[in-house]
Design an enzyme around this catalytic site. Structure first.
Site, mmCIF file in Angstrom:
data_model
loop_
_atom_site.group_PDB
_atom_site.id
_atom_site.type_symbol
_atom_site.label_atom_id
_atom_site.label_comp_id
_atom_site.label_asym_id
_atom_site.label_seq_id
_atom_site.Cartn_x
_atom_site.Cartn_y
_atom_site.Cartn_z
ATOM 1 N N ASN A 12 1.038 -1.411 -0.233
ATOM 2 C CA ASN A 12 0.395 -0.132 -0.070
ATOM 3 C C ASN A 12 0.718 0.873 0.428
ATOM 4 O OD1 ASN A 12 -2.626 -1.604 0.119
ATOM 5 N ND2 ASN A 12 -2.404 -1.354 2.213
ATOM 6 N N ALA A 13 2.028 1.352 -0.635
ATOM 7 C CA ALA A 13 3.009 2.417 -1.077
ATOM 8 C C ALA A 13 2.668 3.162 -1.604
ATOM 9 C CB ALA A 13 4.426 1.737 0.259
ATOM 10 N N GLY A 14 2.333 2.688 -2.828
ATOM 11 C CA GLY A 14 1.636 2.920 -4.620
ATOM 12 C C GLY A 14 3.115 2.807 -5.453
ATOM 13 N N ASP A 87 6.968 -5.618 -11.925
ATOM 14 C CA ASP A 87 6.030 -5.496 -11.170
ATOM 15 C C ASP A 87 6.043 -6.483 -9.834
ATOM 16 O OD1 ASP A 87 4.195 -3.644 -9.033
ATOM 17 O OD2 ASP A 87 2.654 -4.393 -9.719
ATOM 18 N N GLU A 88 6.455 -6.708 -8.671
ATOM 19 C CA GLU A 88 6.054 -8.018 -8.547
ATOM 20 C C GLU A 88 7.267 -8.423 -7.662
ATOM 21 O OE1 GLU A 88 3.942 -8.543 -5.581
ATOM 22 O OE2 GLU A 88 1.271 -6.985 -6.578
ATOM 23 N N GLN A 90 9.412 -8.929 -5.915
ATOM 24 C CA GLN A 90 10.040 -10.096 -4.308
ATOM 25 C C GLN A 90 9.953 -11.820 -5.498
ATOM 26 O OE1 GLN A 90 7.053 -8.115 -4.599
ATOM 27 N NE2 GLN A 90 5.203 -8.903 -4.153
ATOM 28 N N CYS A 145 1.563 3.835 8.430
ATOM 29 C CA CYS A 145 1.667 3.260 9.317
ATOM 30 C C CYS A 145 0.102 3.741 9.941
ATOM 31 C CB CYS A 145 2.328 2.632 11.401
ATOM 32 S SG CYS A 145 1.435 1.440 12.144
ATOM 33 N N CYS A 147 -0.500 4.921 12.960
ATOM 34 C CA CYS A 147 0.310 5.748 14.063
ATOM 35 C C CYS A 147 1.323 7.463 13.285
ATOM 36 C CB CYS A 147 1.117 4.895 14.470
ATOM 37 S SG CYS A 147 2.567 4.065 13.903
ATOM 38 N N HIS A 185 4.421 -0.967 15.653
ATOM 39 C CA HIS A 185 3.331 -1.883 15.707
ATOM 40 C C HIS A 185 3.395 -3.269 14.936
ATOM 41 C CE1 HIS A 185 1.703 2.036 16.524
ATOM 42 N NE2 HIS A 185 1.295 1.881 17.186
#
Length: 192
Positions: A12-14, A87-88, A90, A145, A147, A185
């Site tokens: 979710n970081a774009g 993309d992806e 990893q 996050c 927080c 967290h």
């Protein structure tokens, strides 16, 4: 000189949005690109690469046995490529990362990879480990996050939202299965 780039971040970081923007920039200038994503992530269906904000594009799919050097160079010989976008990343194998480095070094094609650095247990993915080791440029994209701190970890959760502490390294999912958290967290969730 062409380079191998690795843009990494938590979920979710774009990352996909940034990849699709880079692709758009090349194409807007009349340049040809080649997009790749992992075959095992089939959530996008025909769209292949799809961002959470609704951008999408078709892409080639790689599996562990895909020879990226051969496939990209075959396309490059037909129509010269300005850039290869993955993309992806990893999910690449170590061998595939070296094939991408060869595309930059010998093929003269810039290669830009986007992916997660670590899994739900804080362990490096094989593709990410190889990219962190040999990429010419490393760029961290920032997730947030709850927080407000930088999210660097990916917590896997079950259907009730509880932290999943064990399991296979790869389990495809989105916001229903993963939460991006800061390290504090993330550690608290795993120790609860």
């Amino acid at each position: 000189m062409a380079k191998l780039y690795f843009y990494y971040a938590s979920m979710n970081a774009g990352k996909s949005t940034t990849l699709l923007q880079a692709d758009f920039n090349y194409r807007e200038r009349g340049m040809t690109t080649m997009l790749w994503t992992a075959q095992l992530d089939d959530r996008g269906g025909d769209k292949a690469i799809e961002s959470r904000i609704g951008l999408h594009a078709e892409a080639n799919r790689f599996a562990a046995g895909t020879d990226l050097w051969e496939r990209v160079m075959a396309s490059h010989r037909t129509q010269p490529l300005a850039c290869v976008l993955v993309d992806e990343a990893q999910f690449l194998t170590k061998e595939q990362v070296w094939q991408l480095a060869r595309l930059a070094d010998e093929g003269g094609i810039p290669v830009v990879c986007y992916g997660l650095r670590t899994d739900f247990q804080g362990e490096l993915f094989p593709g990410s480990a190889a990219l962190l080791g040999i990429a010419d440029a490393l760029v961290e994209l920032k997730g947030v996050c709850h927080c407000g701190r930088k999210a660097t970890m990916n917590l896997r959760v079950d259907a009730s939202g509880a932290a999943v502490k064990q399991g296979a390294q790869t389990e495809i999912g989105g916001n229903d299965r993963y939460v991006a958290l800061c390290r504090k967290h993330f550690s608290e969730a795993l120790s609860a």
